[in-house]
Design a protein around this motif. Sequence first.
Motif, PDB file in Angstrom:
ATOM      1  N   ILE A 201      56.408 -26.110 -94.217  1.00  0.00           N
ATOM      2  CA  ILE A 201      57.128 -26.189 -92.947  1.00  0.00           C
ATOM      3  C   ILE A 201      58.153 -25.059 -92.857  1.00  0.00           C
ATOM      4  CG2 ILE A 201      58.630 -27.618 -91.509  1.00  0.00           C
ATOM      5  CD1 ILE A 201      55.878 -28.790 -91.721  1.00  0.00           C
ATOM      6  N   GLU A 202      58.884 -24.872 -93.931  1.00  0.00           N
ATOM      7  CA  GLU A 202      59.916 -23.827 -93.955  1.00  0.00           C
ATOM      8  C   GLU A 202      59.289 -22.441 -93.851  1.00  0.00           C
ATOM      9  OE1 GLU A 202      63.666 -22.544 -93.675  1.00  0.00           O
ATOM     10  OE2 GLU A 202      63.029 -24.652 -93.802  1.00  0.00           O
ATOM     11  N   ALA A 203      58.151 -22.246 -94.530  1.00  0.00           N
ATOM     12  CA  ALA A 203      57.462 -20.953 -94.450  1.00  0.00           C
ATOM     13  C   ALA A 203      56.960 -20.698 -93.031  1.00  0.00           C
ATOM     14  CB  ALA A 203      56.294 -20.939 -95.439  1.00  0.00           C
ATOM     15  N   GLY A 204      56.486 -21.754 -92.367  1.00  0.00           N
ATOM     16  CA  GLY A 204      56.034 -21.607 -90.984  1.00  0.00           C
ATOM     17  C   GLY A 204      57.172 -21.235 -90.048  1.00  0.00           C
ATOM     18  N   ARG A 205      58.341 -21.831 -90.263  1.00  0.00           N
ATOM     19  CA  ARG A 205      59.499 -21.493 -89.439  1.00  0.00           C
ATOM     20  C   ARG A 205      59.918 -20.031 -89.631  1.00  0.00           C
ATOM     21  NH1 ARG A 205      62.832 -27.063 -90.651  1.00  0.00           N
ATOM     22  NH2 ARG A 205      61.801 -28.353 -89.056  1.00  0.00           N
ATOM     23  N   LEU A 206      59.847 -19.556 -90.877  1.00  0.00           N
ATOM     24  CA  LEU A 206      60.189 -18.157 -91.141  1.00  0.00           C
ATOM     25  C   LEU A 206      59.221 -17.206 -90.459  1.00  0.00           C
ATOM     26  CD1 LEU A 206      61.129 -18.376 -94.941  1.00  0.00           C
ATOM     27  CD2 LEU A 206      62.700 -18.091 -93.003  1.00  0.00           C
TER      28      LEU A 206
END
Length: 308
Positions: A201-206
């Motif tokens: 999820i965090e990688a997608g937001r980045l």
Amino acid sequence: MTVSSDIPEAESWFHRNQQRIAPWLFLAPGILFFAVYVIAPVFQSFNLSLYEWDGLGEKTYVGMRNYEDLYWEYVDRDAFFTSLKNNVMWLFLYLLAIPAGLFIALFLNQTVRGIRLYKSLFFFPFVISQVVVGLVFTWFYDPSFGLLNTMLGWVGMGPINVLGNEHLVTYGIVAAGLWPQTAYCMILYLTGLNAVDPEQIEAGRLDGAKGWSMLWNIILPQLRPATFIAFVVTIIGALRSFDLISIMTQGGPFGSSRVLAYYMFEVALSEYGFRMGYGAAIAVVLFLIMLCFIAYFLWSMYREEKGH
């Protein structure tokens, strides 16, 4: 000396294979019950469908005649055709529970004020009996005092007898069934969302993913196991629908709300005939339809896993 040398050898074999044997020992009771109460009745139904039997006297072997009767009923658009058509309607409309359950689960997965109350309200339909659901919706649809027609009266529309209209009755019963089924799919997706990898999820937001892009590319792929279970359970629920129809309409009006499971009950176990072999043939057809859908989803999931 021979006996004493055999004992350590037996013990060493058990210890060497203990990890492989232990799972089967735990699974053995479940496999036994599944074989006795599920697999064996399936084969018994296949066998019974080849006979003409009233449940009391001698069985008469008739081969495929029960299936031929089903075919000619289908061609003549009689009760079997109506039941099969309604089952198809149930199947496609019931699948609406899956996206509805997903979006409710996404909402309930948020940290907002009062979320426990919302979860309790959405979870409530899952824990009540289908009989209660049927009675509640029967009162809801009642043309004289039902809440549906009361609300229609507020906007100047006349009363609608949903369960008395052969063109609306199936939609009304499916709507009643969707209420608890959506709650069940919601629970499956809530469980799946707890297992979603926060690092992805965090990688997608980045990478700039948000909204639909985040849902489609990152969250939904991780929810494949929950989606598969939701599809299988929903398909089985749609094809074996019986209790709501029995409570709300008993197949009426004029047999327009029959499905295969209820028609099987009518011809095999009610005053309409006690035709056990014919009822078993209907059960076999229903089982094969269910098997085809589940096999398709299993094959699709296998190909996706193999592709990865």
